[in-house]
Design an enzyme around this catalytic site. Structure first.
Site, PDB file in Angstrom:
ATOM      1  N   GLU A  63      72.916  26.433  73.120  1.00 28.79           N
ATOM      2  CA  GLU A  63      73.497  25.388  73.975  1.00 28.79           C
ATOM      3  C   GLU A  63      74.238  25.994  75.171  1.00 28.79           C
ATOM      4  O   GLU A  63      74.162  25.497  76.292  1.00 28.79           O
ATOM      5  CB  GLU A  63      74.497  24.522  73.195  1.00 28.79           C
ATOM      6  CG  GLU A  63      73.921  23.814  71.999  1.00 28.79           C
ATOM      7  CD  GLU A  63      74.042  24.634  70.717  1.00 28.79           C
ATOM      8  OE1 GLU A  63      73.738  25.838  70.730  1.00 28.79           O
ATOM      9  OE2 GLU A  63      74.445  24.052  69.707  1.00 28.79           O
ATOM     10  N   CYS A  94      77.980  24.351  67.427  1.00 23.54           N
ATOM     11  CA  CYS A  94      79.191  24.980  66.885  1.00 23.54           C
ATOM     12  C   CYS A  94      80.401  24.534  67.719  1.00 23.54           C
ATOM     13  O   CYS A  94      80.253  23.949  68.799  1.00 23.54           O
ATOM     14  CB  CYS A  94      79.062  26.511  66.899  1.00 23.54           C
ATOM     15  SG  CYS A  94      79.283  27.247  68.527  1.00 23.54           S
TER      16      CYS A  94
HETATM   17  N1  THU Z   1      73.793  29.045  66.893  1.00 24.80           N
HETATM   18  C1  THU Z   1      73.392  28.385  68.025  1.00 24.80           C
HETATM   19  O1  THU Z   1      72.679  28.943  68.868  1.00 24.80           O
HETATM   20  N2  THU Z   1      73.802  27.126  68.200  1.00 24.80           N
HETATM   21  C2  THU Z   1      74.531  26.411  67.306  1.00 24.80           C
HETATM   22  O2  THU Z   1      74.909  25.309  67.575  1.00 24.80           O
HETATM   23  C3  THU Z   1      74.833  26.988  65.993  1.00 24.80           C
HETATM   24  C4  THU Z   1      74.661  28.456  65.906  1.00 24.80           C
HETATM   25  C5  THU Z   1      73.357  30.412  66.696  1.00 24.80           C
HETATM   26  C6  THU Z   1      74.426  31.444  66.825  1.00 24.80           C
HETATM   27  C7  THU Z   1      73.851  32.567  65.997  1.00 24.80           C
HETATM   28  O3  THU Z   1      72.976  33.322  66.814  1.00 24.80           O
HETATM   29  C8  THU Z   1      73.046  31.878  64.934  1.00 24.80           C
HETATM   30  O4  THU Z   1      72.839  30.561  65.388  1.00 24.80           O
HETATM   31  C9  THU Z   1      73.702  31.838  63.581  1.00 24.80           C
HETATM   32  O5  THU Z   1      74.985  31.337  63.659  1.00 24.80           O
END
Ligand code: THU
Length: 138
Positions: A63, A94
């Protein structure tokens, strides 16, 4: 496009674009690939994926990759973002991503999708209740 309702076809397109972007994810540490597709008020779209790093905190989520692409190209009018993770669970942004999106568009919509393309539609303001934003500093 600002006040036009985003139709179902566009939402499905965004989810599909997010899923495609997840194909470019660099996630050798978590193994969890994420894609995002951001729609702006003028109809332009920006995709992103997560890019991890051996120094873990240097990684960035899908995002925020999409948001940085939009802002760096002069577009801050976020309307909607689709997020897709590589699991059967619908992916929600997140906390850090919620805050970054909130900076530009507290009222935007988030499509939280699973790897089959099913999604829940939620308001960012419901994901980040009473968020701290630019207006909080006035
Ligand atoms: N991650 C995202 O790219 N977006 C989210 O909303 C949740 C988590 C990624 C971060 C990391 O590279 C992996 O997912 C595991 O947390």
């Amino acid at each position: 496009m600002k006040n036009i309702i985003v139709d179902e076809t566009t939402k499905r397109e965004l989810v599909r674009a997010a899923k495609e972007a997840a194909g470019n994810a660099y996630a050798p540490y978590s193994g969890y690939k994420v894609g995002a597709a951001l729609l702006c008020d003028d109809g332009s779209r920006y995709t992103g994926c997560n890019v991890e790093n051996a120094a873990y905190p240097c990684g960035i989520c899908a995002e925020r990759t999409a948001a940085a692409k939009a802002v760096s190209e002069g577009n801050r009018d976020f309307r909607m973002i689709a997020v897709v993770g590589s699991s059967a669970e619908k992916c929600t942004p997140c906390g850090m991503c919620r805050q970054v999106l909130y900076e530009f568009a507290p009222d935007m919509t988030v499509l939280c999708a699973d790897n089959s393309g099913e999604y829940d539609e939620v308001k960012l303001s419901d994901l980040l209740i009473r968020g701290f934003g630019a207006s909080s500093l006035k």
